[in-house]
Design an enzyme around this catalytic site. Structure first.
Site, mmCIF file in Angstrom:
data_model
loop_
_atom_site.group_PDB
_atom_site.id
_atom_site.type_symbol
_atom_site.label_atom_id
_atom_site.label_comp_id
_atom_site.label_asym_id
_atom_site.label_seq_id
_atom_site.Cartn_x
_atom_site.Cartn_y
_atom_site.Cartn_z
ATOM 1 N N SER A 101 0.836 -1.192 0.000
ATOM 2 C CA SER A 101 0.000 0.000 0.000
ATOM 3 C C SER A 101 0.872 1.243 0.000
ATOM 4 C CB SER A 101 -0.875 0.023 1.257
ATOM 5 O OG SER A 101 -1.488 1.293 1.395
ATOM 6 N N HIS A 143 -5.550 12.228 -7.863
ATOM 7 C CA HIS A 143 -6.943 12.684 -8.073
ATOM 8 C C HIS A 143 -7.981 11.725 -7.482
ATOM 9 C CE1 HIS A 143 -8.000 10.644 -12.201
ATOM 10 N NE2 HIS A 143 -7.415 9.813 -11.386
ATOM 11 N N ASP A 144 -7.536 10.517 -7.120
ATOM 12 C CA ASP A 144 -8.457 9.559 -6.473
ATOM 13 C C ASP A 144 -8.669 9.875 -4.992
ATOM 14 O OD1 ASP A 144 -8.501 8.102 -8.834
ATOM 15 O OD2 ASP A 144 -7.073 6.593 -8.145
#
Ligand SMILES: C[S@@+](CC[C@H](N)C(=O)[O-])C[C@H]1O[C@@H](n2cnc3c(N)ncnc32)[C@H](O)[C@@H]1O
Length: 317
Positions: free
Chosen positions: A211, A230-231
């Site tokens: 992650s 942008h997520d």
């Protein structure tokens, strides 16, 4: 502009594969119902509406429905419209937009009970269709990104959230002196490793499951974030940048590639990012602000593909 009948009819047609089933010769509603396991009277009424909006035409003599050229075009983007695939399923969360606008929180978890990425983790078919959609959107842009930027300056790249490796593969093919790894969630990292092996790039490319909110593999020359920030909302976007900064070599670089607000990004995409993830499309100034106080100094930005810009952030003390 406000009816839902037409968008939903188109999405149901795509989900059932009506254009493909009908083929050039066309088919009756009864035949299409048999092929798709649906109710013939109900499907007939759906087809009538698809005739009204120009997706099919109806031959009264044979009773067959034939796709128009619009219908054929629709079939080419079926992956985006299929409500059982990741993208189409996410779009349906727009019915919860009022909740997002009221609270500022994304609609996707409200509709499906878990966040988008957790949903993909739980459903391999969603992950597969999401990765396929990501590759589809970059069919021409991946090679542009590889060719329009001097990746040769960075001997070792970590593509953070690099999906199934399409962008990194294009970069490594175009720059034989560069090595790289993808870091992504497990199924995509595995798919990236398979891709690199199949491409014969196993000696220069690898994949790490993990992650980007945890410590990243350290010491790469460039940490690439392509369509990642942008997520996420500002807090999470800053956390991702901070992990890249922590892991980068002392003279390393963080490279942000995104569609930039004010340079062709439309409000539809921005609203989708808010609705689905709580994310947003940002201007260069907003992207740069995210990195403020992290020890990352803007070194410039430039267009890197038809629609995307690269922003260089240099690691500083
Ligand atoms: C919009 S996709 C972009 C993929 C790729 N960079 C590209 O441009 O094609 C976002 C990626 O972020 C990955 N991702 C989401 N959460 C992540 C996390 N916590 N750690 C690592 N990757 C994550 C997703 O699996 C997905 O591949």
């Amino acid at each position: 502009m406000a009816d839902l009948a037409t968008p939903m009819s188109i999405r149901v047609a795509a989900t059932l594969g009506l254009v493909e089933h009908a083929g050039n010769a066309g088919a009756t509603a009864e035949r299409l119902a048999a092929l798709t396991g649906t109710s013939a009277p109900a499907l007939g009424r759906l087809l009538d509406h698809l005739v009204t909006v120009g997706v099919f035409e109806h031959d009264a003599r044979s009773g067959r429905f034939r796709p128009t050229s619009l219908g054929t075009q629709m079939d080419e983007v079926r992956l985006l419209l299929d409500i059982n695939a990741a993208g189409g399923r996410a779009e349906l969360a727009f019915v919860e937009l009022l909740g997002t606008v009221t609270t500022g929180a994304p609609a996707y978890p409200r509709r499906y009970g878990r966040e988008f990425w957790a949903d993909l983790d739980a459903e391999p078919e969603l992950r597969r269709t999401f990765d396929a959609q990501m590759n589809w959107r970059f069919e021409t842009q991946a090679s542009q990104i590889a060719e329009r930027f001097d990746w040769g300056r960075f001997p070792e790249i970590l593509d953070v959230g690099g999906g199934n490796g399409m962008v990194l593969e294009a970069i490594l093919r175009a720059h034989p002196g560069v090595r790289g790894r993808v870091l992504d969630l497990p199924p995509s990292a595995e798919a990236a490793a398979d891709r690199f092996a199949a491409a014969g790039l196993g000696d220069r490319a690898g994949a790490v499951a993990g992650s980007f909110f945890e410590p990243l593999p350290a010491g790469a020359d460039a940490y690439l974030l392509c369509d990642i920030l942008h997520d996420w909302d500002d807090e999470h976007a800053r956390a991702i940048l901070a992990e890249c900064r922590r892991a980068a070599a002392p003279d390393g670089t963080v490279l942000v590639i995104e569609a930039v607000r004010g340079q062709g990004v439309d409000t539809t995409v921005d609203l989708f990012m808010l609705m689905c993830f709580g994310g947003r499309e940002r201007t260069i100034a907003e992207l740069t602000d995210l990195a403020a106080d992290l020890g990352l100094t803007p070194r410039g930005s430039a267009p890197v593909s038809d629609g995307r810009t690269v922003l260089e952030l240099a690691v500083t003390a």
